[in-house]
Scaffold this motif. Structure first.
Motif, PDB file in Angstrom:
ATOM      1  N   THR A 276      52.174  17.979  60.237  1.00  0.00           N
ATOM      2  CA  THR A 276      52.240  19.378  59.591  1.00  0.00           C
ATOM      3  C   THR A 276      52.919  19.340  58.246  1.00  0.00           C
ATOM      4  O   THR A 276      52.316  20.038  57.328  1.00  0.00           O
ATOM      5  CB  THR A 276      53.127  20.547  60.412  1.00  0.00           C
ATOM      6  OG1 THR A 276      52.682  20.391  61.722  1.00  0.00           O
ATOM      7  CG2 THR A 276      52.940  21.758  59.879  1.00  0.00           C
ATOM      8  N   GLU A 397      47.741  22.987  71.017  1.00  0.00           N
ATOM      9  CA  GLU A 397      47.311  22.421  69.828  1.00  0.00           C
ATOM     10  C   GLU A 397      46.018  22.151  69.983  1.00  0.00           C
ATOM     11  O   GLU A 397      45.099  22.405  68.862  1.00  0.00           O
ATOM     12  CB  GLU A 397      48.246  21.164  69.580  1.00  0.00           C
ATOM     13  CG  GLU A 397      47.754  20.391  68.052  1.00  0.00           C
ATOM     14  CD  GLU A 397      48.297  19.071  67.939  1.00  0.00           C
ATOM     15  OE1 GLU A 397      47.774  18.665  67.039  1.00  0.00           O
ATOM     16  OE2 GLU A 397      48.924  18.622  69.075  1.00  0.00           O
ATOM     17  N   SER A 402      46.414  23.770  65.880  1.00  0.00           N
ATOM     18  CA  SER A 402      47.736  23.924  65.060  1.00  0.00           C
ATOM     19  C   SER A 402      48.749  23.637  65.938  1.00  0.00           C
ATOM     20  O   SER A 402      49.059  24.259  67.020  1.00  0.00           O
ATOM     21  CB  SER A 402      47.888  25.331  64.271  1.00  0.00           C
ATOM     22  OG  SER A 402      49.101  25.203  63.788  1.00  0.00           O
ATOM     23  N   ARG A 404      51.818  24.402  65.172  1.00  0.00           N
ATOM     24  CA  ARG A 404      52.734  25.600  64.874  1.00  0.00           C
ATOM     25  C   ARG A 404      52.497  26.573  65.966  1.00  0.00           C
ATOM     26  O   ARG A 404      53.598  27.076  66.246  1.00  0.00           O
ATOM     27  CB  ARG A 404      52.408  26.405  63.780  1.00  0.00           C
ATOM     28  CG  ARG A 404      52.474  25.309  62.071  1.00  0.00           C
ATOM     29  CD  ARG A 404      52.316  26.114  61.013  1.00  0.00           C
ATOM     30  NE  ARG A 404      52.316  25.610  59.854  1.00  0.00           N
ATOM     31  CZ  ARG A 404      53.432  25.349  59.151  1.00  0.00           C
ATOM     32  NH1 ARG A 404      54.684  26.038  59.250  1.00  0.00           N
ATOM     33  NH2 ARG A 404      53.403  24.583  58.132  1.00  0.00           N
ATOM     34  N   ASN A 405      51.533  26.705  66.417  1.00  0.00           N
ATOM     35  CA  ASN A 405      51.282  27.618  67.746  1.00  0.00           C
ATOM     36  C   ASN A 405      51.916  27.006  68.777  1.00  0.00           C
ATOM     37  O   ASN A 405      52.473  27.661  69.604  1.00  0.00           O
ATOM     38  CB  ASN A 405      49.824  27.776  67.945  1.00  0.00           C
ATOM     39  CG  ASN A 405      48.924  28.623  66.828  1.00  0.00           C
ATOM     40  OD1 ASN A 405      49.606  29.382  66.266  1.00  0.00           O
ATOM     41  ND2 ASN A 405      47.605  28.242  66.416  1.00  0.00           N
TER      42      ASN A 405
END
Length: 434
Positions: A276, A397, A402, A404-405
């Protein structure tokens, strides 16, 4: 069997932590995740990889693999621990897991993008070796130390593990940062040499433990010869007892949920930092070392705070901080924010595992003859949490594209754990302190 509290035996036992903690730091936390993410991210295919004909997101695949390793061990450990108890040969199992784990780490020396399948298989086997070795090493504690010395001896093991792992990490750090000093021109070689060194270090220093630790005492009366039935039978027996133990049951539910988050953060943090934020191997190693140092302060802080306001109250506070940490992680955009996040994670990670274990121990009824069975149940609960946490992280993911999720989803696990801790405080107000 040797007398308890023998200094040489205790020291040799602690050296097993020195030996195997190198795997935990180098393979699961720093160099391997960064190396894996870098070599599996290509201009042609992005972060997609093909594993035995199936397509995966690269970091999702590694998390699926680790999840599978833990799932296999959840199934095997009750059987193997029952066998070891019956035959009194726990050291043999400890050796087997050490050798397969160490050799698997050495096998990672040959891991490149074109040998992805070999690398993932070795990664799975190494994790299984680590999990199994730790279980049997932990089971020695009541054999080598009296109850009044077990806290000190356990801390000595953690200290040895910390020093040993950081020492090897620094050695590997030199290869990674200054390959030219050794005439290394292949960009992948420093990382692969690190994996080889972990295997040698792990097996080599474990010999100190193998030479001094007792083989174990057979217990033919504790279980019957059907070890498969006995291994799972002990877990079922604890499960039935929990039905009448409201406080213990509620704590275990809380522990299960927040462990999904804690363990997944520990195992997936480096992949998140590399993929990321593109930190690079050297910065990731520095971050993890910072976490290690801050974790010591966190453990001391939690221990002292628990004496003042109680174990459950401290756990509620810390799990609440975990929730906010996951939400903050969703929004970070640069390496400096990641460094700050790492410092917080180290502080709250440092003591939550040890405090959870001691809190669980306090909830076990006094004069219970089945403490080993209770802790086996505790261990299986934690491993199942790892399986679900890692699988969820990887699946989210892949579905959303992502990490982040995935991190944000971890916050929901912590929220559930927090809810059950708050409910626990209501049903056990007298047990909140101390």
């Amino acid at each position: 069997m040797e007398q308890k509290n023998d200094k040489k035996v205790i020291q040799s036992w602690a050296f097993f932590d020195w030996a195997n903690s190198s795997y935990n730091l180098v393979i699961t936390s720093t160099i391997f995740p960064a190396y894996y993410t870098i070599i599996t991210t290509t201009a042609a295919h992005g972060d997609q990889v093909t594993f035995f004909g199936l397509k995966f997101t690269n970091t999702a695949l590694s998390n699926y693999a680790l999840s599978l390793a833990y799932l296999i061990m959840v199934i095997l450990l009750p059987i193997l621990s029952a066998t070891a108890d019956y035959r009194g040969n726990k050291k043999i199992f400890m050796k087997i897991f050490t050798y397969i784990g160490g050799i698997a780490c050495m096998g990672l020396f040959f891991f490149k993008l074109e040998t992805l399948e070999l690398g993932i298989v070795c990664f799975i086997i190494a994790a299984m070796g680590y999990i199994g070795g730790v279980l049997f090493n932990n089971s020695y504690l009541p054999e080598i130390a009296t109850k009044d010395q077990q806290d000190r001896v356990s801390a000595q093991g953690y200290a040895y593990g910390y020093v040993g792992s950081v020492l090897l990490q620094l050695i590997c750090f030199v290869f990674v940062l200054k390959p030219e000093l050794f005439g290394i021109t292949d960009g992948s070689l420093p990382a692969r040499l690190s994996f080889l060194l972990v295997g040698i270090w792990w097996i080599g220093f474990a010999q100190i433990s193998f030479n001094r630790l007792p083989a174990g005492s057979p217990d033919y009366t504790a279980i019957n010869k059907n070890v498969v039935h006995s291994g799972f039978g002990e877990l079922v027996k604890v499960w039935r007892q929990l039905k009448s133990m409201k406080v213990m049951k509620r704590f275990l539910i809380a522990f299960f949920f927040y462990s999904m988050g804690v363990q997944t953060v520990m195992l997936a943090a480096a992949g998140f930092g590399e993929k990321t934020l593109h930190l690079g191997t050297s910065k990731l190693i520095a971050v993890i070392l910072i976490i290690q140092l801050v974790a010591i302060l966190g453990a001391i802080w939690m221990s002292k705070l628990a004496k003042r306001i109680g174990n459950v109250s401290v756990l509620i506070l810390v799990v609440g901080i975990w929730v906010m940490t996951c939400i903050y992680a969703y929004f970070i955009t640069n390496e400096y924010e990641f460094y700050g996040l790492a410092a917080v994670v180290g502080l709250i990670m440092g003591g939550i595992q040890s405090l959870s274990r001691s809190t669980y121990s306090k909830f076990i009824p006094e004069n219970t003859p089945d403490t080993a069975s209770f802790f086996s149940f505790y261990d299986v609960t934690e491993k199942l949490a790892v399986v679900i946490g890692l699988f969820s992280f990887a699946y989210i993911e892949e579905q959303t594209g992502s990490m982040r999720n995935s991190v944000l989803a971890l916050a929901s696990f912590f929220v559930l754990g927090l809810i059950f801790l708050l409910l626990l405080r209501k049903v056990a107000p007298k047990m909140v302190k101390g």
